[in-house]
Design an enzyme around this catalytic site. Structure first.
Site, PDB file in Angstrom:
ATOM      1  N   ARG A  78      44.005  28.593  72.642  1.00  0.00           N
ATOM      2  CA  ARG A  78      44.850  27.431  72.340  1.00  0.00           C
ATOM      3  C   ARG A  78      46.243  27.913  72.002  1.00  0.00           C
ATOM      4  O   ARG A  78      46.415  28.720  71.088  1.00  0.00           O
ATOM      5  CB  ARG A  78      44.249  26.628  71.178  1.00  0.00           C
ATOM      6  CG  ARG A  78      45.124  25.466  70.734  1.00  0.00           C
ATOM      7  CD  ARG A  78      44.468  24.597  69.678  1.00  0.00           C
ATOM      8  NE  ARG A  78      45.390  23.564  69.226  1.00  0.00           N
ATOM      9  CZ  ARG A  78      45.945  23.542  68.007  1.00  0.00           C
ATOM     10  NH1 ARG A  78      45.663  24.486  67.123  1.00  0.00           N
ATOM     11  NH2 ARG A  78      46.801  22.594  67.679  1.00  0.00           N
ATOM     12  N   HIS A 122      53.939  21.519  68.822  1.00  0.00           N
ATOM     13  CA  HIS A 122      53.514  22.202  67.599  1.00  0.00           C
ATOM     14  C   HIS A 122      54.755  22.448  66.746  1.00  0.00           C
ATOM     15  O   HIS A 122      55.148  23.572  66.459  1.00  0.00           O
ATOM     16  CB  HIS A 122      52.817  23.524  67.927  1.00  0.00           C
ATOM     17  CG  HIS A 122      51.940  24.045  66.812  1.00  0.00           C
ATOM     18  ND1 HIS A 122      50.600  24.375  66.973  1.00  0.00           N
ATOM     19  CD2 HIS A 122      52.222  24.296  65.519  1.00  0.00           C
ATOM     20  CE1 HIS A 122      50.110  24.813  65.831  1.00  0.00           C
ATOM     21  NE2 HIS A 122      51.064  24.769  64.929  1.00  0.00           N
ATOM     22  N   GLU A 167      48.861  18.346  64.176  1.00  0.00           N
ATOM     23  CA  GLU A 167      49.007  18.053  62.751  1.00  0.00           C
ATOM     24  C   GLU A 167      50.216  17.194  62.403  1.00  0.00           C
ATOM     25  O   GLU A 167      51.141  17.625  61.690  1.00  0.00           O
ATOM     26  CB  GLU A 167      49.062  19.356  61.964  1.00  0.00           C
ATOM     27  CG  GLU A 167      47.847  20.220  62.152  1.00  0.00           C
ATOM     28  CD  GLU A 167      47.719  21.291  61.106  1.00  0.00           C
ATOM     29  OE1 GLU A 167      48.678  21.538  60.352  1.00  0.00           O
ATOM     30  OE2 GLU A 167      46.636  21.890  61.026  1.00  0.00           O
ATOM     31  N   ASN A 292      41.684  20.538  62.574  1.00  0.00           N
ATOM     32  CA  ASN A 292      42.036  21.808  61.911  1.00  0.00           C
ATOM     33  C   ASN A 292      41.513  21.724  60.486  1.00  0.00           C
ATOM     34  O   ASN A 292      41.901  20.821  59.739  1.00  0.00           O
ATOM     35  CB  ASN A 292      43.562  22.016  61.893  1.00  0.00           C
ATOM     36  CG  ASN A 292      44.126  22.214  63.290  1.00  0.00           C
ATOM     37  OD1 ASN A 292      43.375  22.336  64.255  1.00  0.00           O
ATOM     38  ND2 ASN A 292      45.451  22.262  63.401  1.00  0.00           N
ATOM     39  N   TYR A 294      40.895  23.831  56.887  1.00  0.00           N
ATOM     40  CA  TYR A 294      41.201  25.031  56.087  1.00  0.00           C
ATOM     41  C   TYR A 294      40.534  25.028  54.724  1.00  0.00           C
ATOM     42  O   TYR A 294      40.003  26.033  54.272  1.00  0.00           O
ATOM     43  CB  TYR A 294      42.726  25.190  55.943  1.00  0.00           C
ATOM     44  CG  TYR A 294      43.350  25.692  57.217  1.00  0.00           C
ATOM     45  CD1 TYR A 294      43.876  24.826  58.169  1.00  0.00           C
ATOM     46  CD2 TYR A 294      43.359  27.063  57.505  1.00  0.00           C
ATOM     47  CE1 TYR A 294      44.414  25.291  59.353  1.00  0.00           C
ATOM     48  CE2 TYR A 294      43.896  27.536  58.683  1.00  0.00           C
ATOM     49  CZ  TYR A 294      44.420  26.639  59.609  1.00  0.00           C
ATOM     50  OH  TYR A 294      44.944  27.100  60.779  1.00  0.00           O
ATOM     51  N   GLU A 352      41.519  24.693  64.685  1.00  0.00           N
ATOM     52  CA  GLU A 352      42.027  25.756  63.808  1.00  0.00           C
ATOM     53  C   GLU A 352      41.111  25.921  62.601  1.00  0.00           C
ATOM     54  O   GLU A 352      40.655  24.939  62.032  1.00  0.00           O
ATOM     55  CB  GLU A 352      43.447  25.481  63.286  1.00  0.00           C
ATOM     56  CG  GLU A 352      44.538  25.648  64.302  1.00  0.00           C
ATOM     57  CD  GLU A 352      45.915  25.365  63.735  1.00  0.00           C
ATOM     58  OE1 GLU A 352      46.135  25.596  62.521  1.00  0.00           O
ATOM     59  OE2 GLU A 352      46.780  24.872  64.482  1.00  0.00           O
TER      60      GLU A 352
HETATM   61  N1  LIG Z   1      47.297  22.457  50.421  1.00  0.00           N
HETATM   62  N2  LIG Z   1      46.654  22.420  51.347  1.00  0.00           N
HETATM   63  N3  LIG Z   1      45.911  22.269  52.190  1.00  0.00           N
HETATM   64  C1  LIG Z   1      45.892  22.813  53.494  1.00  0.00           C
HETATM   65  C2  LIG Z   1      46.872  22.041  54.332  1.00  0.00           C
HETATM   66  C3  LIG Z   1      46.926  22.695  55.617  1.00  0.00           C
HETATM   67  C4  LIG Z   1      48.171  22.209  56.306  1.00  0.00           C
HETATM   68  N4  LIG Z   1      48.690  23.294  57.137  1.00  0.00           N
HETATM   69  C5  LIG Z   1      48.084  23.614  58.231  1.00  0.00           C
HETATM   70  O1  LIG Z   1      47.079  23.071  58.551  1.00  0.00           O
HETATM   71  C6  LIG Z   1      48.690  24.697  59.089  1.00  0.00           C
HETATM   72  C7  LIG Z   1      48.249  24.734  60.435  1.00  0.00           C
HETATM   73  C8  LIG Z   1      49.277  24.901  61.534  1.00  0.00           C
HETATM   74  O2  LIG Z   1      48.829  24.303  62.737  1.00  0.00           O
HETATM   75  C9  LIG Z   1      49.581  26.384  61.804  1.00  0.00           C
HETATM   76  O3  LIG Z   1      50.759  26.459  62.586  1.00  0.00           O
HETATM   77  C10 LIG Z   1      49.718  27.136  60.493  1.00  0.00           C
HETATM   78  O4  LIG Z   1      50.141  28.479  60.741  1.00  0.00           O
HETATM   79  C11 LIG Z   1      48.346  27.121  59.811  1.00  0.00           C
HETATM   80  C12 LIG Z   1      48.334  27.971  58.529  1.00  0.00           C
HETATM   81  O5  LIG Z   1      49.140  27.361  57.553  1.00  0.00           O
HETATM   82  C13 LIG Z   1      47.892  25.729  59.531  1.00  0.00           C
END
Ligand SMILES: N=[N+]=NCCCCNC(=O)[C@@H]1[C@H]2[C@H](O)[C@@H](O)[C@H](O)[C@@H](CO)[C@@H]12
Length: 448
Positions: A78, A122, A167, A292, A294, A352
């Protein structure tokens, strides 16, 4: 008897990246600047003054990186298109060299048996469009549909999986409310209008795809489950507000055609009166949704934090990542079951999942030891398997990220990669988690 953890036939094993985070050469070969070129070169906004000028130098090293994917046995990759490489002014003139970079990458992936999964947006909006109001301008839906159509006509013969946005919540919350990412606005009135235009743009691109696309198109949401800190009504109400703001603000309009009621009260006078016809565009049926995942958030009422009036409660007893996120794999199955129960059988890709951990200094060797990331990967894949067993239609998993890369305004210090990158030499070194992931892929999950 331990249940076999084999994943369904055809399940895709992937890794994910994004253009501005890995490519470098942001203005090469006729590319136009994005808002991230501007944001990253604005003093004081990026940790350690880091920028995407070089990043992982992927624009020049893409062939090497595809070989790294093949070494892991990935069956999908991706990645995102830098809009302003292809359309330097955002609309109109197409830059053939920009388009050619992505065509060569797609062909290389296919030659290595890796299915391309392409994200159109993105976060790196062309700067020329931001000068015209960016996502605050209702015309942004048309700009995005025009760009999407250029990409469909160029690559839809070879790209089987498209996603429109990555996102939208992060763009709204970070880019227009908190100002922590590009374009760095801090304006409550702008936030819901940006949500709305992002979702209109996604709907317009899906509609354009229906006219000529041959494969499948979806949208990617970051979903974060919210759990009340106590049974107090105030905490339960705060949890509902946080869930509406971060999750159903985006999934409900696309998958149900309505915004959650809680948003009008949350945004108050800032909540616009959207034309009903807009929701018909936004609710264009998608072929799948990317999720996604996390971490989770435990939420308490906090009247000092308007307009959400909610705050996270640290879970100090548990392992946290370098970005301060609790490792909580149960939140993944809770989210997937919630999603399936609320929206039915729309297919899902986990687009993700990953973690930034402090990889301990070690002698330069063939493998970088990252035990915490190995544990994170195993926990989440085992949990994903449980969700599939419970009937959630998950079609694939993408580790975030293939390479250590530019973690937006947090810079290069937050390392999410399966491959370690020495940014002074551009040397890639597999982490132990990469080798473990390769083992899991080779067994289709049985080795978990
Ligand atoms: N508080 N809190 N909670 C977690 C909130 C997560 C929001 N950030 C993402 O999901 C970003 C997504 C992005 O696509 C990628 O470009 C970023 O590199 C990753 C890592 O950061 C993740």
């Amino acid at each position: 008897m331990t249940r076999s953890l084999r994943f369904p036939d055809g399940f895709l094993w992937g890794a994910a990246t994004a253009a501005y985070q890995i490519e470098g050469s942001p203005l090469a070969d006729g590319a136009g600047p994005s808002i991230w070129e501007r944001f990253a070169h604005t003093p004081g906004l990026m940790a350690d003054g880091d920028t995407g000028d070089i990043a992982c130098d992927h624009y020049r090293r893409h062939a090497e990186d595809v070989r790294l994917m093949q070494a892991l046995g990935l069956t999908s990759y991706r990645f995102s298109i830098a809009w302003s490489r292809v359309l330097p002014e955002g609309t109109g003139r197409v830059n053939a060299k920009g388009l050619d970079f992505y065509a060569r990458l797609v062909d290389d992936l296919l030659e290595h048996g890796i299915t391309p999964n392409v994200t159109l947006f993105h976060w790196d909006l062309p700067a020329a469009l931001d000068d015209r109001g960016g996502w605050l301008n209702r015309d942004s839906a048309d700009w995005f549909a025009e760009y999407a159509q250029v990409m469909f006509r160029a690559l839809d013969d070879r790209v089987p999986l498209w996603t429109t946005l990555n996102e939208p919540w992060v763009v709204v919350d970070g880019g227009y409310l908190r100002g922590t990412i590009a374009p760095g606005h801090r304006n409550l009135y702008e936030a819901p209008r940006v949500t709305h235009n992002l979702l209109r743009a996604s709907g317009a691109a899906v509609a354009a795809y229906r006219a000529e696309g041959r494969h499948r198109i979806g949208v990617v949401f970051n979903l974060e489950p919210k759990y009340p800190a106590s049974t107090r009504q105030e905490d339960r109400d705060a949890t509902r507000r946080a869930h509406a703001y971060m999750n159903t603000q985006f999934t409900d309009p696309v998958l149900r055609g309505v915004y959650p009621e809680a948003l009008a009260a949350l945004y108050g006078a800032a909540w616009p009166d959207f034309p009903a016809a807009d929701l018909e565009c936004i609710r264009q049926p998608v072929d799948f949704v990317g999720i996604n995942y996390y971490t989770r958030q435990v939420v308490r009422d906090d009247p000092t934090q308007p307009p959400l009036r909610a705050a996270g409660v640290p879970q100090r007893q548990r392992t946290h990542t370098e970005t301060g996120w609790e490792v909580y794999e149960q939140g993944l199955i809770d989210t997937l079951l919630w999603f399936r129960d609320r929206y039915g059988t729309v297919p899902v890709y986990l687009t993700e999942n990953g973690a930034a951990f402090y990889d301990p200094p070690q002698a330069a060797g063939p493998v970088v030891e990252d035990p915490l990331r190995v544990d994170y990967l195993e926990r989440h894949l085992k949990t994903l398997r449980r969700a599939i067993d419970a009937g959630v239609d998950v079609r694939g998993y993408y580790a975030w990220s293939l390479l250590d890369n530019l973690e937006w305004s947090l810079g290069f210090a937050k390392r999410f990669g399966l491959y370690h990158v020495d940014f002074s030499t551009q040397r890639r070194t597999p982490k132990r988690s990469a080798l473990r992931y390769a083992q899991i892929i080779a067994s289709h999950g049985a080795a978990l």
